[in-house]
Scaffold this motif. Sequence first.
Motif, PDB file in Angstrom:
ATOM      1  N   MET A   1       0.841  -1.176   0.000  1.00 46.38           N
ATOM      2  CA  MET A   1       0.000   0.000   0.000  1.00 46.38           C
ATOM      3  C   MET A   1       0.893   1.250   0.000  1.00 46.38           C
ATOM      4  SD  MET A   1      -2.921   0.787   2.749  1.00 46.38           S
ATOM      5  CE  MET A   1      -4.246   1.817   2.334  1.00 46.38           C
ATOM      6  N   PRO A   2       0.800   2.061  -1.060  1.00 47.16           N
ATOM      7  CA  PRO A   2       1.659   3.248  -1.126  1.00 47.16           C
ATOM      8  C   PRO A   2       1.228   4.311  -0.115  1.00 47.16           C
ATOM      9  CG  PRO A   2       0.151   3.209  -2.986  1.00 47.16           C
ATOM     10  CD  PRO A   2      -0.026   1.907  -2.253  1.00 47.16           C
ATOM     11  N   LYS A   3       2.236   4.959   0.441  1.00 45.88           N
ATOM     12  CA  LYS A   3       1.961   6.001   1.438  1.00 45.88           C
ATOM     13  C   LYS A   3       1.617   7.303   0.721  1.00 45.88           C
ATOM     14  CE  LYS A   3       3.808   8.100   5.548  1.00 45.88           C
ATOM     15  NZ  LYS A   3       4.926   8.235   6.451  1.00 45.88           N
ATOM     16  N   ILE A   4       0.480   7.864   1.071  1.00 45.03           N
ATOM     17  CA  ILE A   4       0.051   9.124   0.477  1.00 45.03           C
ATOM     18  C   ILE A   4       0.555  10.259   1.359  1.00 45.03           C
ATOM     19  CG2 ILE A   4      -1.931  10.520  -0.197  1.00 45.03           C
ATOM     20  CD1 ILE A   4      -3.481   7.851  -0.520  1.00 45.03           C
ATOM     21  N   GLU A   5       1.331  11.153   0.742  1.00 45.51           N
ATOM     22  CA  GLU A   5       1.890  12.252   1.505  1.00 45.51           C
ATOM     23  C   GLU A   5       1.021  13.495   1.358  1.00 45.51           C
ATOM     24  OE1 GLU A   5       6.200  14.262   1.795  1.00 45.51           O
ATOM     25  OE2 GLU A   5       6.119  12.113   1.472  1.00 45.51           O
ATOM     26  N   ARG A   6       0.674  14.050   2.502  1.00 46.54           N
ATOM     27  CA  ARG A   6      -0.146  15.255   2.531  1.00 46.54           C
ATOM     28  C   ARG A   6       0.743  16.494   2.503  1.00 46.54           C
ATOM     29  NH1 ARG A   6      -4.112  15.215   7.504  1.00 46.54           N
ATOM     30  NH2 ARG A   6      -3.121  13.255   7.883  1.00 46.54           N
ATOM     31  N   PRO A   7       0.306  17.571   1.879  1.00 43.83           N
ATOM     32  CA  PRO A   7       1.104  18.801   1.973  1.00 43.83           C
ATOM     33  C   PRO A   7       1.030  19.358   3.389  1.00 43.83           C
ATOM     34  CG  PRO A   7      -0.939  19.209   0.778  1.00 43.83           C
ATOM     35  CD  PRO A   7      -0.851  17.732   1.017  1.00 43.83           C
ATOM     36  N   PRO A   8       2.117  19.959   3.870  1.00 43.60           N
ATOM     37  CA  PRO A   8       2.097  20.478   5.246  1.00 43.60           C
ATOM     38  C   PRO A   8       1.062  21.584   5.397  1.00 43.60           C
ATOM     39  CG  PRO A   8       4.068  21.205   4.095  1.00 43.60           C
ATOM     40  CD  PRO A   8       3.382  20.225   3.201  1.00 43.60           C
ATOM     41  N   LYS A   9       0.481  21.651   6.588  1.00 46.38           N
ATOM     42  CA  LYS A   9      -0.537  22.648   6.881  1.00 46.38           C
ATOM     43  C   LYS A   9       0.115  24.021   7.007  1.00 46.38           C
ATOM     44  CE  LYS A   9      -4.420  23.345   9.995  1.00 46.38           C
ATOM     45  NZ  LYS A   9      -5.050  22.923  11.232  1.00 46.38           N
ATOM     46  N   LYS A  10      -0.414  24.998   6.295  1.00 39.49           N
ATOM     47  CA  LYS A  10       0.147  26.347   6.330  1.00 39.49           C
ATOM     48  C   LYS A  10      -0.280  27.043   7.616  1.00 39.49           C
ATOM     49  CE  LYS A  10       2.232  29.821   4.381  1.00 39.49           C
ATOM     50  NZ  LYS A  10       3.643  29.903   4.612  1.00 39.49           N
ATOM     51  N   ARG A  11       0.714  27.498   8.399  1.00 42.95           N
ATOM     52  CA  ARG A  11       0.418  28.201   9.638  1.00 42.95           C
ATOM     53  C   ARG A  11       0.188  29.676   9.341  1.00 42.95           C
ATOM     54  NH1 ARG A  11       3.500  24.399  10.163  1.00 42.95           N
ATOM     55  NH2 ARG A  11       5.472  25.378   9.745  1.00 42.95           N
ATOM     56  N   VAL A  12      -0.797  30.238   9.986  1.00 44.93           N
ATOM     57  CA  VAL A  12      -1.144  31.637   9.777  1.00 44.93           C
ATOM     58  C   VAL A  12      -0.369  32.493  10.773  1.00 44.93           C
ATOM     59  CG1 VAL A  12      -3.034  33.301   9.751  1.00 44.93           C
ATOM     60  CG2 VAL A  12      -3.441  30.964   9.013  1.00 44.93           C
ATOM     61  N   ASN A  13       0.244  33.556  10.281  1.00 47.15           N
ATOM     62  CA  ASN A  13       0.969  34.489  11.139  1.00 47.15           C
ATOM     63  C   ASN A  13      -0.068  35.343  11.873  1.00 47.15           C
ATOM     64  OD1 ASN A  13       2.448  36.650  12.194  1.00 47.15           O
ATOM     65  ND2 ASN A  13       3.993  36.463  10.601  1.00 47.15           N
ATOM     66  N   LEU A  14      -0.208  35.101  13.184  1.00 51.20           N
ATOM     67  CA  LEU A  14      -1.227  35.794  13.979  1.00 51.20           C
ATOM     68  C   LEU A  14      -1.001  37.302  14.034  1.00 51.20           C
ATOM     69  CD1 LEU A  14      -1.876  33.536  17.075  1.00 51.20           C
ATOM     70  CD2 LEU A  14      -3.562  34.389  15.480  1.00 51.20           C
ATOM     71  N   LEU A  15       0.256  37.717  14.126  1.00 55.41           N
ATOM     72  CA  LEU A  15       0.537  39.151  14.234  1.00 55.41           C
ATOM     73  C   LEU A  15       0.163  39.872  12.947  1.00 55.41           C
ATOM     74  CD1 LEU A  15       3.937  39.230  16.143  1.00 55.41           C
ATOM     75  CD2 LEU A  15       1.646  39.568  17.030  1.00 55.41           C
ATOM     76  N   ARG A  16       0.455  39.258  11.807  1.00 62.53           N
ATOM     77  CA  ARG A  16       0.110  39.880  10.531  1.00 62.53           C
ATOM     78  C   ARG A  16      -1.400  39.947  10.359  1.00 62.53           C
ATOM     79  NH1 ARG A  16       3.176  37.044   6.325  1.00 62.53           N
ATOM     80  NH2 ARG A  16       4.918  38.066   7.316  1.00 62.53           N
ATOM     81  N   ARG A  17      -2.095  38.890  10.786  1.00 66.24           N
ATOM     82  CA  ARG A  17      -3.553  38.854  10.662  1.00 66.24           C
ATOM     83  C   ARG A  17      -4.200  39.916  11.555  1.00 66.24           C
ATOM     84  NH1 ARG A  17      -6.337  33.368  12.077  1.00 66.24           N
ATOM     85  NH2 ARG A  17      -6.161  34.228  14.163  1.00 66.24           N
ATOM     86  N   GLU A  18      -3.628  40.145  12.748  1.00 67.72           N
ATOM     87  CA  GLU A  18      -4.166  41.143  13.677  1.00 67.72           C
ATOM     88  C   GLU A  18      -3.723  42.559  13.304  1.00 67.72           C
ATOM     89  OE1 GLU A  18      -5.785  40.519  16.894  1.00 67.72           O
ATOM     90  OE2 GLU A  18      -6.035  38.411  16.403  1.00 67.72           O
TER      91      GLU A  18
END
Length: 77
Positions: A1-18
């Motif tokens: 069974m081939p391993k399916i690789e997920r793209p890494p979750k993009k973290r949101v910069n809290l300071l930029r968002r605020e």
Amino acid sequence: MPKIERPPKKRVNLLRREGVTTVDWKDTNLLRKFISDRGKIRSRRVTGLTPQQQRQVATAIKNAREMALLPYPSQGR
């Protein structure tokens, strides 16, 4: 069974968002977002901040702890 690789979750910069340019130690509501439930400062990998922002946040948290606005890390047992 081939391993399916997920793209890494993009973290949101809290300071930029605020829209924060400089971190203030008196802004405890913002600083609490960068502290774990045990009182430890969250790492850059978790917060998604730039190195300069992470240093500002860490210094602000330490200053707020000195002024008794934020808790120190609890002793683990």
